[in-house]
Write a protein that holds these residues in place. Structure first.
Motif, PDB file in Angstrom:
ATOM      1  N   GLU A  33     -55.820 -21.962 -67.826  1.00 26.31           N
ATOM      2  CA  GLU A  33     -54.930 -20.988 -68.454  1.00 26.31           C
ATOM      3  C   GLU A  33     -54.635 -21.346 -69.916  1.00 26.31           C
ATOM      4  O   GLU A  33     -53.506 -21.622 -70.305  1.00 26.31           O
ATOM      5  CB  GLU A  33     -53.617 -20.884 -67.667  1.00 26.31           C
ATOM      6  CG  GLU A  33     -53.773 -20.469 -66.221  1.00 26.31           C
ATOM      7  CD  GLU A  33     -54.225 -19.009 -66.066  1.00 26.31           C
ATOM      8  OE1 GLU A  33     -54.049 -18.236 -67.005  1.00 26.31           O
ATOM      9  OE2 GLU A  33     -54.764 -18.673 -64.992  1.00 26.31           O
ATOM     10  N   GLN A  34     -55.665 -21.328 -70.745  1.00 25.54           N
ATOM     11  CA  GLN A  34     -55.504 -21.684 -72.149  1.00 25.54           C
ATOM     12  C   GLN A  34     -55.975 -20.539 -73.033  1.00 25.54           C
ATOM     13  O   GLN A  34     -57.001 -19.908 -72.771  1.00 25.54           O
ATOM     14  CB  GLN A  34     -56.297 -22.950 -72.473  1.00 25.54           C
ATOM     15  CG  GLN A  34     -55.991 -23.519 -73.850  1.00 25.54           C
ATOM     16  CD  GLN A  34     -56.639 -24.873 -74.049  1.00 25.54           C
ATOM     17  OE1 GLN A  34     -57.609 -24.992 -74.803  1.00 25.54           O
ATOM     18  NE2 GLN A  34     -56.117 -25.889 -73.372  1.00 25.54           N
ATOM     19  N   ASP A  35     -55.181 -20.244 -74.089  1.00 18.52           N
ATOM     20  CA  ASP A  35     -55.519 -19.183 -75.030  1.00 18.52           C
ATOM     21  C   ASP A  35     -56.443 -19.728 -76.106  1.00 18.52           C
ATOM     22  O   ASP A  35     -56.364 -20.905 -76.493  1.00 18.52           O
ATOM     23  CB  ASP A  35     -54.252 -18.625 -75.693  1.00 18.52           C
ATOM     24  CG  ASP A  35     -53.377 -17.884 -74.692  1.00 18.52           C
ATOM     25  OD1 ASP A  35     -53.909 -16.998 -73.997  1.00 18.52           O
ATOM     26  OD2 ASP A  35     -52.168 -18.177 -74.603  1.00 18.52           O
ATOM     27  N   GLY A  36     -57.293 -18.843 -76.637  1.00 16.93           N
ATOM     28  CA  GLY A  36     -58.190 -19.213 -77.728  1.00 16.93           C
ATOM     29  C   GLY A  36     -58.549 -17.987 -78.536  1.00 16.93           C
ATOM     30  O   GLY A  36     -58.280 -16.856 -78.144  1.00 16.93           O
ATOM     31  N   GLY A  46     -58.709 -14.543 -76.286  1.00 15.76           N
ATOM     32  CA  GLY A  46     -58.947 -14.579 -74.845  1.00 15.76           C
ATOM     33  C   GLY A  46     -58.233 -15.734 -74.191  1.00 15.76           C
ATOM     34  O   GLY A  46     -57.781 -16.678 -74.861  1.00 15.76           O
ATOM     35  N   LYS A  47     -58.127 -15.660 -72.879  1.00 19.20           N
ATOM     36  CA  LYS A  47     -57.473 -16.702 -72.092  1.00 19.20           C
ATOM     37  C   LYS A  47     -58.300 -16.909 -70.831  1.00 19.20           C
ATOM     38  O   LYS A  47     -58.506 -15.976 -70.065  1.00 19.20           O
ATOM     39  CB  LYS A  47     -56.047 -16.282 -71.742  1.00 19.20           C
ATOM     40  CG  LYS A  47     -55.242 -17.340 -70.981  1.00 19.20           C
ATOM     41  CD  LYS A  47     -53.825 -16.857 -70.734  1.00 19.20           C
ATOM     42  CE  LYS A  47     -52.973 -17.929 -70.064  1.00 19.20           C
ATOM     43  NZ  LYS A  47     -51.576 -17.475 -69.845  1.00 19.20           N
ATOM     44  N   LEU A  70     -68.281 -17.491 -75.571  1.00 18.29           N
ATOM     45  CA  LEU A  70     -68.539 -17.412 -77.011  1.00 18.29           C
ATOM     46  C   LEU A  70     -67.408 -18.064 -77.796  1.00 18.29           C
ATOM     47  O   LEU A  70     -67.654 -18.804 -78.768  1.00 18.29           O
ATOM     48  CB  LEU A  70     -68.685 -15.933 -77.399  1.00 18.29           C
ATOM     49  CG  LEU A  70     -69.037 -15.648 -78.864  1.00 18.29           C
ATOM     50  CD1 LEU A  70     -70.410 -16.213 -79.211  1.00 18.29           C
ATOM     51  CD2 LEU A  70     -69.016 -14.139 -79.124  1.00 18.29           C
ATOM     52  N   ILE A  71     -66.158 -17.833 -77.394  1.00 16.25           N
ATOM     53  CA  ILE A  71     -65.015 -18.462 -78.073  1.00 16.25           C
ATOM     54  C   ILE A  71     -65.096 -19.979 -77.911  1.00 16.25           C
ATOM     55  O   ILE A  71     -64.827 -20.741 -78.860  1.00 16.25           O
ATOM     56  CB  ILE A  71     -63.691 -17.909 -77.510  1.00 16.25           C
ATOM     57  CG1 ILE A  71     -63.539 -16.421 -77.809  1.00 16.25           C
ATOM     58  CG2 ILE A  71     -62.496 -18.663 -78.095  1.00 16.25           C
ATOM     59  CD1 ILE A  71     -62.335 -15.770 -77.159  1.00 16.25           C
ATOM     60  N   ARG A  88     -67.632 -21.505 -80.202  1.00 20.27           N
ATOM     61  CA  ARG A  88     -67.228 -21.483 -81.609  1.00 20.27           C
ATOM     62  C   ARG A  88     -65.959 -22.284 -81.854  1.00 20.27           C
ATOM     63  O   ARG A  88     -65.336 -22.178 -82.911  1.00 20.27           O
ATOM     64  CB  ARG A  88     -67.039 -20.049 -82.087  1.00 20.27           C
ATOM     65  CG  ARG A  88     -68.322 -19.234 -81.970  1.00 20.27           C
ATOM     66  CD  ARG A  88     -68.279 -17.983 -82.796  1.00 20.27           C
ATOM     67  NE  ARG A  88     -69.545 -17.246 -82.719  1.00 20.27           N
ATOM     68  CZ  ARG A  88     -69.854 -16.196 -83.471  1.00 20.27           C
ATOM     69  NH1 ARG A  88     -68.989 -15.778 -84.368  1.00 20.27           N
ATOM     70  NH2 ARG A  88     -71.019 -15.581 -83.334  1.00 20.27           N
ATOM     71  N   GLY A  89     -65.566 -23.083 -80.860  1.00 22.59           N
ATOM     72  CA  GLY A  89     -64.437 -23.988 -81.042  1.00 22.59           C
ATOM     73  C   GLY A  89     -63.088 -23.304 -81.004  1.00 22.59           C
ATOM     74  O   GLY A  89     -62.113 -23.833 -81.559  1.00 22.59           O
ATOM     75  N   GLY A  90     -62.994 -22.167 -80.349  1.00 28.62           N
ATOM     76  CA  GLY A  90     -61.758 -21.410 -80.343  1.00 28.62           C
ATOM     77  C   GLY A  90     -60.711 -21.921 -79.369  1.00 28.62           C
ATOM     78  O   GLY A  90     -59.546 -21.545 -79.471  1.00 28.62           O
ATOM     79  N   PHE A  91     -61.089 -22.740 -78.384  1.00 25.11           N
ATOM     80  CA  PHE A  91     -60.139 -23.308 -77.432  1.00 25.11           C
ATOM     81  C   PHE A  91     -59.864 -24.757 -77.804  1.00 25.11           C
ATOM     82  O   PHE A  91     -60.782 -25.521 -78.116  1.00 25.11           O
ATOM     83  CB  PHE A  91     -60.690 -23.240 -76.012  1.00 25.11           C
ATOM     84  CG  PHE A  91     -60.852 -21.839 -75.497  1.00 25.11           C
ATOM     85  CD1 PHE A  91     -59.744 -21.024 -75.287  1.00 25.11           C
ATOM     86  CD2 PHE A  91     -62.114 -21.340 -75.217  1.00 25.11           C
ATOM     87  CE1 PHE A  91     -59.905 -19.746 -74.801  1.00 25.11           C
ATOM     88  CE2 PHE A  91     -62.273 -20.052 -74.738  1.00 25.11           C
ATOM     89  CZ  PHE A  91     -61.170 -19.239 -74.539  1.00 25.11           C
TER      90      PHE A  91
END
Length: 989
Positions: A832-835, A846-847, A888-889, A892-895
């Motif tokens: 349950e982590q947002d990014g 996304g989460k 994809l997130i 790209r290091g989004g999380f």
């Protein structure tokens, strides 16, 4: 007394206005002396007749006039006071006082409850009060007909009755055996018995010493022996006279004799069945009990009348003839079958019927001085007509009144009782808090603001029961309602403090009824203040509660809280609240009782369907029809005959309009037997109000229907969002209009109040359990089961019953699957982590539900599903790419805690497959088999599809077309906003 010592007996035919003719005749006879009228006494059937005659005297006199004393004695329902004129306070032998009606009702309810308990058929207090009302009516009929209740014991029919009727008769007899003891203890008598005694005593007094003034008994149709005896006495007084309404002097003697009542056959001892449904039967019964003959009556000479309706009256009498005499219709001349001045309007629905009646009443006002009245037993139709007239700012009085139970003061009391017994469940609580009488006045605006905030917070599945459950729910409301929750939390203590006392009382189970009524009254007062008791409805509610609270101690000892609301509704249904006078002077709405002796230039007879006019005879739950017949009680169908007489009387007006609807709210309606008889008699001459029917349809005809086109708004670029969640991408592509409504118009759908647990709610609950299991228990297999049971402990009962067994099996599968993955070298990375990341000039957010690290170092993106996962076909079409976009997130290091290459994409579904709950399914395949995307290409495909959608709708200028791809737009949240049903299926025509 008439000439030659004959009784003075008169009748006024229907084609002459009864009240006007009576007033004119009395003025001519007794108005010559200054006090001639004032010394007189006129006996009338009810208070409405008193007002009608008063108005007639005013019209006839043209100025000031000392009226005779008007006393109502003959109301069939026995709800009119006998009056001080026949019950003087200084009487030498006073008649004992009558038992208070509410006290009588409560005592009978207690007796019924006790006897049913002894018979092993316990009833709650509400049912006992209802049965007591029916028992009181049956007892009144016995008393009015002067039938000794002990006669029940002498009947020898019990073997012929069904088991149900035998039990009812036995219980009825037992209660009647105990009732005299109760009366003796109270030193009271029944109201019906008291009325009979007063009338008989008055007759005896007048036989010994005639009153100084005249006495006139007018318009009375009650055939009770005591009433008939008094009327016989009046007819024999030196200045006495009896005037009946529309006695059929011209009826064929054979028809008259066929009506009954009949003497027993000398051989068989059986009685020939009386024709109680005939409009003249109750009058013939009255004449029989007065021991007078129809031939002794003469026409009342005064009163102009409507000559054109004389022939119509004969035709109506033929139409309503007993069935065995209708064969003569074929021999009647055309003029004898013509219903001149009567037209009929047959409409499609009750709404159309009300519209037509309102139009007819409105048209009457175009002629100066012309009057009109609607006569109908259908109170719903009367309310609709009044509402239609209000559109033209025409106020009209419904003199029959409306039951207290549907008026604001009555609905508030029942809403409070229902909310308390439901432990303040959301729907009942909000209905109470938003009631128009609550905080009536300046404080209402602030109160409604708080109630509406609470409404928003309570949307969704029901919270725990009671006011404490609302407290907990306010503390744990979803974050999206944080503002509303804060507003409601500030306001709620005020409402809670008012409701807490009645909650505490109801929580104690069965209580004495006076205590419950007092708590209801106090809480209602605290909620509404004096507004609850103001106006005619408020005063009626206050009187009812005061009377109930005073007499409830005589009723059942203890009352369950569940019984209070239906008990109150039963009592309030019987309280008719009549409006204060002040409606239009030339228009009126009457019930059947109120219409008697009334007239107007146009009489509209509405609701002519079976079950309405005539109404369905109310069954007697205590005495079988055979028992009633043997006791000499009125048959259940006698009301049909009285309704027919009311119809014939109303049709004596200069002009009449009959209306009916072809169907009611549920099913096709059957035309009234009166309508069918008139139609059959008149044949082709049964005139239709064609123009009125056409006006009714045209009034609400919108003309040509031009359906709305498929919406496709195209806002400017600066209004298009530059941020989108992975869960909204499918909505953007499949139903751009829904995305536009949600993100640009910011219109969010609201859950229903007290909603059933939806799939989304179940998913959120499971996600929360699995998140806490991972964060706080580090995926300890021994703790997930307990967490799930804790979540379900406060869940909706429906969820506990239906979903818990399935969920627990799926939970066990998750434990097993997690343990297997750990054994294979997979480790949990995060839950349950947002990014977010930026793609094509738009921020994608996304989460994820869960991310695992695979043994080879790649990431596995996991999404929990309580239902079926998306199909592979949808993924191949470019939809349901949520897992790919989350991958994809991550790439790209989004999380923050989950970065790296996404090598696996899995749906962990808790639904059923292959006979068990729980399975894993992936939308991709390492080699692209089974018509799936290659795993390594999934994020690239997702990025390409996302970029195309962004360039078309978010950074481009494409319109947001509604239901662009409906096969991938299953949600209907915005279907009404887009007016889908108007254009769907025609958008590509």
């Amino acid at each position: 007394m008439g000439e030659g010592g004959k009784p003075s007996l008169y009748t006024i035919p229907a084609h002459r206005a009864f009240a006007d003719a009576l007033a004119a005749g009395l003025i001519r006879r007794f108005g010559g002396e200054a006090m001639g009228l004032a010394r007189g006494l006129v006996l009338l059937p009810n208070n409405r007749a008193k007002r009608a005659l008063t108005d007639a005297f005013v019209r006839a006199s043209g100025g000031g006039l000392l009226l005779p004393r008007l006393v109502a004695i003959g109301d069939p329902s026995l709800d009119e006071a006998a009056g001080a004129a026949i019950d003087p306070a200084d009487a030498l032998e006073p008649v004992p006082p009558a038992v208070v009606p509410m006290q009588r009702r409560m005592i009978l309810a207690r007796l019924v409850s006790e006897e049913r308990m002894r018979a092993g058929q316990a009833v709650d207090a509400a049912e006992a009060v209802r049965l007591a009302g029916e028992l009181a009516r049956t007892l009144d009929q016995l008393l009015v007909e002067e039938v000794d209740p002990r006669k029940l014991r002498e009947l020898e029919l019990t073997q012929e009755l069904s088991d149900h009727w035998q039990k009812a008769l036995s219980l009825f007899g037992t209660v009647l055996d105990r009732w005299p003891e109760e009366l003796a203890r109270l030193k009271r008598i029944d109201l019906a018995n008291r009325r009979s005694r007063l009338l008989r005593r008055l007759a005896d007094q007048w036989r010994q010493a005639s009153p100084s003034g005249f006495v006139c008994a007018a318009g009375i149709t009650d055939g009770a022996p005591a009433v008939a005896g008094l009327m016989r006495c009046v007819s024999e007084l030196p200045q006495g006279m009896v005037v009946l309404a529309d006695l059929a002097l011209e009826m064929d003697e054979h028809e008259w004799l066929a009506l009954g009542p009949h003497d027993p056959d000398p051989v068989t001892g059986l009685r020939r069945r009386s024709i109680e449904t005939h409009p003249q039967f109750h009058l013939k019964l009255l004449l029989e009990r007065m021991s007078v003959n129809r031939g002794e009556f003469t026409l009342w000479r005064e009163g102009g009348g409507h000559d054109a309706t004389i022939a119509r009256g004969r035709a109506i009498a033929n139409a309503l003839a007993p069935a065995e005499f209708t064969g003569k219709w074929t021999t009647l001349d055309a003029d004898q079958r013509r219903l001149a001045g009567i037209v009929a309007a047959e409409l499609a629905t009750p709404a159309e019927e009300a519209q037509a009646i309102a139009l007819a009443l409105r048209e009457v006002l175009e002629t100066e001085g012309k009057t009109a009245a609607l006569v109908t037993p259908d109170r719903a139709l009367a309310r609709r007509v009044a509402a239609h007239l209000d559109r033209w700012e025409i106020e009209i009085d419904d003199t029959a009144g409306r039951p207290l139970s549907i008026l604001p003061s009555g609905t508030l009391l029942t809403a409070l009782a229902e909310a308390a017994v439901q432990r303040f469940a959301p729907l009942a609580l909000l209905a109470l808090l938003k009631h128009p009488l609550v905080r009536f006045g300046d404080a209402r605006t602030a109160w409604l603001d708080g109630a509406r905030s609470l409404d928003r917070v309570l949307r969704g599945p029901r919270p725990a029961a009671g006011l404490a459950g609302i407290d907990v729910h306010l503390a744990d409301a979803p974050d999206r309602e944080a503002k509303r929750r804060a507003e409601a939390a500030i306001w709620w203590p005020e409402a809670r403090a008012v409701l807490a006392p009645i909650e505490a009382l109801f929580a104690g189970g069965a209580q004495p009824l006076p205590l419950m009524v007092a708590a209801l009254r106090e809480t209602a007062q605290a909620l509404c203040g004096d507004a609850l008791w103001s106006g005619t409805a408020g005063r009626a509610a206050a009187e009812l509660l005061a009377e109930l609270e005073a007499q409830a101690g005589s009723g059942p000892a203890l009352v369950e809280p569940e019984s209070l609301a239906p008990l109150l509704k039963t009592l309030m249904d019987e309280v008719a609240v009549r409006p204060p006078q002040g409606g239009h002077p030339r228009l009126a709405i009457y019930g059947l009782i109120e219409a008697r002796l009334q007239t107007a230039d146009l009489m509209i007879l509405g609701g002519l369907n079976e079950g309405i006019w005539p109404g369905q005879p109310a069954p007697d739950p205590w005495l079988a029809p055979r028992i009633r017949s043997e006791l000499g009680l009125p048959g259940l169908e006698r009301r049909v005959g009285i309704s027919a007489h009311d119809l014939a009387g109303a049709l004596g007006a200069p002009a009449a309009l009959l209306t009916r609807a072809r169907r009611d709210a549920k099913s096709p309606a059957i035309a009234s037997r009166f309508w069918l008889r008139l139609q059959a008699l008149a044949g082709e001459r049964f005139d239709r109000a064609v123009m009125l029917e056409g006006w009714t349809r045209a009034l609400d005809d919108p003309g040509e229907h031009v359906p709305e086109t498929q919406p496709a708004p195209s806002p400017p670029a600066e209004q298009r969002p530059r941020r989108i969640a992975v869960t909204d991408v499918d909505r953007l592509k499949a139903d751009p209009y829904a995305f536009y409504a949600k993100r640009i118009l910011r219109l969010m759908p609201l859950d229903p109040v007290d909603a059933d647990p939806s799939a989304a709610w179940r998913g959120s609950a499971v996600h929360e359990v699995l998140e806490m299991w991972a964060r706080e228990d580090q995926c300890d297999p021994a703790k997930l089961h307990a967490r799930a049971l804790t979540m379900l402990a406060d869940a909706h009962p429906l969820m506990q019953a239906l979903w818990q067994p399935r969920l627990m099996e799926a939970i066990d599968w998750i434990v097993e699957e997690t343990a297997r993955h750990v054994a294979d070298g997979r480790t949990l990375v995060a839950v349950e982590q947002d990014g977010k990341c930026e793609i094509a000039g738009v921020e994608l957010t996304g989460k994820f539900d869960r991310v695992d690290r695979l043994p080879a170092g790649g990431l596995a993106i996991i999404d929990y599903k309580t239902g079926k996962p998306p199909s592979a076909a949808a993924v191949m079409e470019g939809y349901s790419l949520q897992l790919g976009l989350l991958g994809l997130i991550a790439e790209r290091g989004g999380f923050a805690d989950a970065k790296g290459r996404a090598d696996a994409f899995e749906y962990w579904s808790l639904s059923r497959k292959n006979g068990k709950f729980g399975y894993i399914e992936s939308p991709v395949d390492p080699e692209g088999k089974r018509n799936r995307i290659v795993t390594a290409d999934f994020t690239t495909v997702a990025a390409r599809n996302f970029t195309e959608a962004v360039r078309e709708w978010l950074t481009g200028d494409a319109p947001f077309t509604a239901k662009l791809h409906p096969e991938y737009a299953p949600y209907a949240d915005y279907d009404q906003l887009m007016r889908r049903d108007e254009w769907y299926g025609r958008e590509r025509g």
